[in-house]
Design an enzyme around this catalytic site. Structure first.
Site, short mmCIF file in Angstrom:
data_model
loop_
_atom_site.label_atom_id
_atom_site.label_comp_id
_atom_site.label_asym_id
_atom_site.label_seq_id
_atom_site.Cartn_x
_atom_site.Cartn_y
_atom_site.Cartn_z
N ASP A 190 72.16 25.85 50.38
CA ASP A 190 71.46 26.91 49.63
C ASP A 190 72.06 27.06 48.23
O ASP A 190 71.34 27.17 47.24
CB ASP A 190 71.56 28.26 50.37
CG ASP A 190 70.60 28.32 51.55
OD1 ASP A 190 69.87 27.33 51.75
OD2 ASP A 190 70.60 29.33 52.27
N ASP A 201 70.60 32.36 58.19
CA ASP A 201 69.67 31.64 57.31
C ASP A 201 68.27 31.72 57.93
O ASP A 201 68.06 31.21 59.03
CB ASP A 201 70.14 30.19 57.18
CG ASP A 201 69.22 29.35 56.30
OD1 ASP A 201 68.34 29.96 55.68
OD2 ASP A 201 69.39 28.13 56.24
N THR A 216 64.47 34.04 53.79
CA THR A 216 64.43 35.35 54.45
C THR A 216 63.49 36.29 53.69
O THR A 216 62.64 36.95 54.29
CB THR A 216 65.85 35.96 54.51
OG1 THR A 216 66.73 34.97 55.02
CG2 THR A 216 65.89 37.17 55.40
#
Length: 554
Positions: free
Chosen positions: A393, A61, A95
């Protein structure tokens, strides 16, 4: 010369300016992006991070990795801040935003080398960002029916597919959708979905990941205060309090003088009467279960057991608020203000279960819980922590789609479609702006390129084929299969991403690149104490430290 500012820098002040700073910032941004690059896509690698206390974190992550990294460079610090912003705003795409931000900085470098002014580059980038968001909304995104369970599962699956939990993606998607739908609350035509506060993740090591579930209610790590109290009640009447069921201690300045022996027993009797009165107030409402944020004294326990009431004490305030929302009660501050409508009656079952060595209280089978607990089981703490991050997420993705029901194709398809659109638009731009404008289109290709690299396919060949595909009409949804590196149609492949996440990624990445390009000076002043040995010792006065510009150059 009067009226002119004079900057006096002492010899400890470091100053960098002009091109050196701009290239330094670009390199710092690229360095941070390189750390995260291998964490994109389903074939992503994990990073093992060790914190100063000796603990380890294993994750892919982006936000979790950057939180643990210590950097000195100010531009690198602002890149790390970008991931945090992305995480707080939409909870996903951390990311991507770092990789894209690093790439946008990277494509600006040649223009600076060619002596193009940063302001020109910035205005071209801003223009590209506006066109890009306009194209994303009007041409690339498609509306979604949030009541269709299968479609929602596909969306959440594309988020979980790149994570550690991808092996259990069906379970993870089911948990994320259930939890998000449970805490959704509509007030005055506005949807409020607060998953941080009302969807609590409880991690219990042991068992397997398949044992994880969403409870229709709340679980807390507590046991009843007395062994004789009931540990299972069906349809309990629950009373929630945040006051003590014990005698109020005097403040520090309270003094009591006792002259006779009877006075002491009188004081004790007053304490007992006070507790008895509080307990009678509570018992009058006939609750089956009392949950309080403070303590319950031994005497109060005695009265409650006689009345057949179960009590749980020292519950966290956040947990108490969740229980109130799940069972429909009100948290009460004083026992003499209790009313029948404060009672929570929406819970189907109260039960204390022992899992491993610890006791856990379950308040489940609630009628209409607007709060829930996600119970995670797994082999070790590290695995559970990573699963929790992945679930957060997934829940954020579900929340974003529920609040803004538009989707864009995943797997780098949206980026390639936007790059194609920007390249077409650049043909109509005259002047020097068109080159930085085209560079943004080139920078967008970093997402599909990284996906191809991470699964070990031939980068140049695949990317060229993808460009050719997007040059044709009606092929906006073609992207990269992150598992094999082949080109596939994302409509058939079923990988979608929420529009709000994508829009936030582009906004944050390009805005940050613009911000860093505008910096042309870094001044860091660190004052060092003059060494006592160097200070001249004559006549009792020490000379002032030499100043730069006054003969103090070394």
């Amino acid at each position: 010369m009067y009226g002119q500012p004079i900057i006096v820098l002492n010899q400890n002040t470091k100053r960098e300016s002009g091109k050196k700073v701009q290239f330094g910032n670009i390199n710092a941004g690229k360095a941070i992006a390189d750390v995260i690059r291998t964490c994109l896509g389903p074939r992503s690698m994990l990073k093992m991070l060790m914190d100063p206390m000796g603990g380890i974190v294993m994750t892919n992550d982006g936000n979790a990795i950057l939180r643990e990294i210590n950097v000195q460079h100010p531009a690198a610090k602002s890149m790390i801040e970008v991931a945090r912003t992305q995480d707080e705003e939409v909870g996903d795409g951390t990311t991507s935003v770092i990789i894209l931000g690093g790439e946008v900085l990277s494509v600006a470098e040649p223009f600076l080398e060619q002596q193009m002014h940063p302001t020109v580059i910035i205005s071209a980038f801003r223009m590209a960002l506006e066109d890009l968001l306009e194209t994303l909304k009007s041409k690339v995104s498609t509306p979604v029916d949030i009541t269709n369970k299968d479609e929602m599962m596909k969306i959440v699956k594309s988020c979980v597919g790149t994570k550690f939990m991808s092996k259990w993606s069906d379970l993870a998607c089911k948990i994320a959708l259930e939890a998000t739908a449970t805490v959704a609350l509509e007030e005055g035509g506005r949807k409020e979905i607060d998953i941080k506060r009302y969807a609590k993740v409880e991690k219990i090591p042991g068992g397997t990941i398949e044992d994880s579930e969403v409870l229709t209610g709340i679980m807390i790590n507590k046991d009843v205060v007395h062994p004789k109290m009931k540990r299972r009640i069906e349809n309990p009447r629950i009373l929630l309090m945040d006051c003590n069921l014990e005698y109020k201690k005097g403040e520090s300045q309270t003094n009591i003088e006792i002259s006779k022996e009877e006075d002491f027993s009188k004081i004790l009797r007053m304490e007992e009467e006070f507790i008895e009165k509080m307990c009678n107030d509570v018992i009058a409402l006939k609750p089956d279960l009392i949950i309080t944020e403070k303590g319950v004294s031994d005497l109060a326990q005695h009265y409650l057991i006689r009345a057949g009431i179960t009590a749980i004490r020292r519950v966290r305030k956040s947990d108490n608020n969740r229980i109130a929302r799940a069972c429909g009660g009100t948290v009460v501050n004083r026992t003499d203000e209790l009313r029948e409508e404060d009672m929570g009656t929406g819970c189907g079952l109260f039960e204390v279960r022992k899992i491993g060595d610890e006791y856990f209280t379950f308040l489940v089978n609630c009628d209409n819980p607007k709060a829930c607990t996600i119970l995670l089981r797994g082999a070790s703490k590290d695995i559970l922590n990573e699963v929790e991050r992945n679930l957060q997420d997934a829940m954020n993705v579900a929340r974003n789609v529920m609040q803004e029901p538009f989707l864009v194709p995943g797997g780098g398809a949206a980026e390639m479609a936007l790059a194609q659109a920007l390249n077409e638009k650049a043909k109509s731009i005259t002047g020097v702006h068109q080159w930085p404008y085209r560079a943004v289109a080139r920078a967008l290709e970093v997402i599909p390129r990284t996906l191809i690299q991470n699964c070990g396919a031939s980068t140049i060949r695949t990317l060229t084929a993808l460009r050719a595909k997007h040059a044709q009409a009606d092929s906006r949804s073609w992207g990269v299969d992150g598992e094999t590196g082949n080109i596939v149609d994302m409509k058939d492949y079923g990988v979608w991403e929420p529009y709000s996440v994508k829009a936030q990624v582009y906004k944050t990445a390009i805005e940050t690149a613009i911000l860093l390009l505008r910096i042309d000076d870094i001044v860091s002043g660190t004052k060092k104490q003059m060494d006592a040995l160097n200070a001249p010792s004559g006549g009792g006065h020490s000379a002032p430290p030499p100043q730069g510009g006054e003969g103090g150059e070394e």
